[in-house]
Design an enzyme around this catalytic site. Sequence first.
Site, PDB file in Angstrom:
ATOM      1  N   GLU A   1       5.203  -3.204   7.553  1.00 29.53           N
ATOM      2  CA  GLU A   1       6.470  -3.354   6.844  1.00 29.53           C
ATOM      3  C   GLU A   1       7.450  -2.702   7.634  1.00 29.53           C
ATOM      4  OE1 GLU A   1       3.361  -2.605   5.811  1.00 29.53           O
ATOM      5  OE2 GLU A   1       3.339  -3.004   3.220  1.00 29.53           O
TER       6      GLU A   1
ATOM      7  N   CYS B   1       2.499  -0.199   0.237  1.00 29.94           N
ATOM      8  CA  CYS B   1       2.501   1.100  -0.486  1.00 29.94           C
ATOM      9  C   CYS B   1       3.746   1.662  -0.768  1.00 29.94           C
ATOM     10  CB  CYS B   1       1.691   2.091   0.652  1.00 29.94           C
ATOM     11  SG  CYS B   1       3.190   2.566   1.858  1.00 29.94           S
TER      12      CYS B   1
ATOM     13  N   CYS C   1       6.491   2.129   1.970  1.00 25.19           N
ATOM     14  CA  CYS C   1       7.124   0.788   2.210  1.00 25.19           C
ATOM     15  C   CYS C   1       7.910   0.194   1.378  1.00 25.19           C
ATOM     16  CB  CYS C   1       5.836  -0.064   2.731  1.00 25.19           C
ATOM     17  SG  CYS C   1       4.845   0.285   4.078  1.00 25.19           S
TER      18      CYS C   1
END
Length: 163
Positions: A61, A89, A92
């Site tokens: 990402e 996560c 990100c």
Amino acid sequence: MTDATYQRHCDWMARAIALAAEAGAAGDVPVGALVVDEHQRLIASASNRRERDHDPTAHAEVLALRAAGRALGTWHLSACTLYVTLEPCPMCAGAIGLSRIARVVYGAADPKAGALRSVLNLPESPASNHRVIVLDGILADQCEHQLQTWFIQRRQGVRPALA
């Protein structure tokens, strides 16, 4: 959501799955991401590169958002959609908020570290200054299978050569 819109999301996710396969074959956790603009043009794509780059921040990402910013000449990605095979996560999710991206579409939920729905919901947090549209579960079975298969192979000692 219309059938055409759903199919468009599936088509982009299939491309992200192919990117994830490349990452897995190279020894990285198989996650792929791509950024598409409002005219359905591919702006940037990336896969996890943490192992290959020896960089803990080299998540798919983050790499895709960086490439999109360079391609568009701005960090404001407010007219774009990020497609990613695994729920982002916290790191990100933070980058997603900072990019001002309009929408995130992801495949597999991450019950351990997911920060858009599963464990945390950072876009809806009072700490977030940007609200992003989140669409989850697109080709989730394929995304989950890809990740599960990769981790099973790793536990069994099947390790592809690092590029």
